[in-house]
Structures are given as structure tokens and as C-alpha cells.
Design an enzyme around this catalytic site. Structure first.
Site, PDB file in Angstrom:
ATOM      1  CD  GLU A  72       9.552  68.659  37.048  1.00  0.00           C
ATOM      2  OE1 GLU A  72      10.431  69.548  37.220  1.00  0.00           O
ATOM      3  OE2 GLU A  72       9.666  67.770  36.195  1.00  0.00           O
ATOM      4  CD  GLU A  95      15.453  65.307  34.917  1.00  0.00           C
ATOM      5  OE1 GLU A  95      14.356  64.784  35.190  1.00  0.00           O
ATOM      6  OE2 GLU A  95      15.649  66.535  34.980  1.00  0.00           O
TER       7      GLU A  95
END
Length: 315
Positions: A153, A239
Site C-alpha cells: 500500500e 497492482e
């Protein structure tokens, strides 16, 4: 699978630089698309030049508001609460260590009361970023796995993925609302396609004005789908790059690999989410298999992430 993976012949830092450029291009694309929808909306409802200019001003103002407040919207939609250091010391400790190692300012930390393990980052830049994790993630991950997830993250923060991802939350909503209002108004006869002095003065419903009206109606009808496709373009490749950047940050690939394996094997789904925020999370928050929920087949049509198996294989 190869199409989803970053080119490892290219240094990660070059990938990040390219990502920043793409982020601003996507932001510009969102703003232009919202402006186009607003202009078409005004034209079809007989707003004239003044109405079109006003619609464009509103679109720019909406985009500016989205830039400053999209992170707050994403956190509110997800029912995130501030995670205090006294109540969640491990969470704060892991984030602080990763921020020191990577040279990032410590983001604001939030917690979401939900048994499904998941997390997301939001904000407009590293100085105004926030991390949110579910209680399920903190309960089910050991320290190394939690570090891998949080490094992933924080990589989104460092790579400036959060700017376009967070803007997409409100931009997609604005497009959907404008399109819905426009289609409903035209359907009930309030728009240019039903009665217009402008068209009548040019011989009725034919000519360029009619063509523009038909094009505008189709654009409004399909605008939510186009906005959704733009949203899907935001996150799939990013991602995988965040996975790679995350293990560069921790120097321990098994931590994130083990975390992704736990996420793959866990069948719980996040309740505090929506399709507008699905692309923010580390994995798909909605049901993806029949065991997880009844609408899994529909959810799979709008997947915002590469399959976890592919991401694990890449690591």
C-alpha cells in the site's frame, strides 16, 4: 499473464516515473470526459452556449473538489475510523518502520471494522495520504505478512497511484449521476430530441443538430460504462508493480507472498465497500466465487485486479 506483469528489464524506478506520467494523463482524461458529459447534458437540455459554459465550469469545479476531497469520500464510504496508536500499536509500528526505510512521510492510519482481510491507500500525494486496513487483516496476518501488505500500500503512495485511483472514486460517480439525469430528462421529453426551437428553426428534427442530439443521447447512455472501463484501466497493472515495489521496500518476498496466499484462501468479503472503491483495495473486496456470494459472476466481469495466483507467481 505476461501482459499484466511489469517489464523487469526496465528498472522499477523508471516504471514509477512512467506511472506518474500515466497518472496525470488519466486524471486529465477523467476531467475531459466529465467536461464532455456536462457539455452534452447542457446541449441536449437546451442550455445553449451559456449552459454549455456553465456546465464546463461546474465540471472543472467538480474535478477540483474531487482532487481535494476524494480521499475523505473513499474513507467515509468504507466506514473507516481513525486508528489510534494506543489501540493499534503494531499497526503504527510497522508503518513507521516502513516509512523510515523508504523515506516516506507517515500517512494517516485508519481501521475498518470488518472480518475480511483487506487494505487500501488513498490520498492525492505522499504528504496527504492515508492507509486503511480491516480488523480482519490485523487479526489474520502475522507481522511479516502485515509488513508485506502495508509495504504494497505504501508503494501505491510512493508511485503516485493513489492520486488517480482516489479521483476515480468521485469522477465515476459524477459521470454516472450526470448521465442518469440526462437520460431520464430526455426520456420524459425535456430535452432537445423532443422539442427545440433551435432545431425547429432549421427545418425540424433533421440535419446536423439531430445527429448531434442522437450522438449525445448515446454518449449519456453509455457514459457510466465508459467511466467504469476507465476505472478498470487505473489499477490492474499498477497492482503488480506495487507488489514488486513492496518487496523492494521490505527486502523479504516471502512475507507478501504468504499474505497474498492467505488472501486467496480466505472466503470472507468486505461488507463496507462499493463498486466505486473496489479498485483501491489490495484484492477484490467483493464476492468472486459462488461460495463468497450470489453475484460473484457479475463481479468477475468488472475485476479491477489481476488474479492473485498470477501476482503470487510473479513474486
Amino acid at each position: 499473464m505476461a501482459a499484466l506483469l511489469p517489464s523487469f528489464a526496465t528498472p522499477v524506478y523508471d516504471q514509477v516515473t512512467a506511472n506518474k506520467r500515466r497518472s496525470w494523463l488519466l486524471v486529465a482524461g477523467f476531467v475531459l470526459f466529465v467536461s464532455l458529459i456536462a457539455a452534452v447534458f447542457s446541449y441536449l437540455l437546451n442550455g445553449g452556449i451559456v449552459g454549455i459554459v456553465l456546465a464546463l465550469v461546474i465540471a472543472v469545479a467538480t474535478s477540483a473538489a474531487a482532487y481535494w476531497s476524494s480521499d475523505a469520500v473513499a474513507l467515509r464510504v468504507s466506514r473507516a475510523q481513525v486508528a489510534t496508536e494506543d489501540e493499534y500499536p503494531r499497526y503504527h509500528n510497522v508503518v513507521e518502520g516502513l516509512c523510515i526505510a523508504s523515506g516516506l512521510p507517515k500517512p494517516r492510519l485508519y481501521i475498518i471494522e470488518d472480518p475480511a482481510p483487506n487494505a487500501f491507500a488513498t490520498g492525492r500525494n505522499p504528504r496527504n495520504a492515508a492507509l486503511a486496513v480491516t480488523t480482519g487483516l490485523l487479526d489474520k496476518m502475522n507481522r511479516m505478512e502485515l509488513e508485506g501488505v502495508l509495504a504494497h500500500e505504501l508503494s501505491h503512495v510512493r508511485n503516485y497511484d493513489i492520486l488517480v485511483s482516489t479521483l476515480a472514486v468521485t469522477m465515476v460517480g459524477v459521470v454516472a449521476v450526470l448521465a442518469d439525469l440526462g437520460v431520464r430528462s430526455l426520456w420524459w421529453g425535456m430535452g432537445r430530441t423532443r422539442h427545440s426551437a433551435f432545431d425547429a428553426s432549421r427545418g425540424g428534427g433533421g440535419g446536423p443538430a439531430a445527429i448531434v442530439s442522437v450522438f449525445g443521447f448515446l454518449l449519456l447512455a453509455f457514459a457510466p460504462l465508459v467511466a467504469r472501463v476507465m476505472q478498470l484501466a487505473v489499477s490492474r497493472r499498477r497492482e503488480t508493480l506495487a507488489d514488486v515495489s513492496g518487496i523492494e521496500m521490505t527486502r523479504y518476498p516471502p512475507g507478501l507472498i504468504s499474505a497474498l496466499e492467505k488472501l486467496r484462501d480466505d472466503s470472507t468479503v468486505v461488507h463496507a465497500t462499493s463498486h466505486a472503491t473496489a479498485h483501491l483495495w489490495i484484492e477484490e473486496p467483493a464476492a468472486q466465487t459462488p461460495e463468497e456470494g450470489r453475484i460473484s459472476r457479475i463481479n468477475r466481469l468488472f475485476q479491477t485486479h489481476p488474479p492473485l495466483e498470477e501476482r503470487i507467481a510473479a513474486l
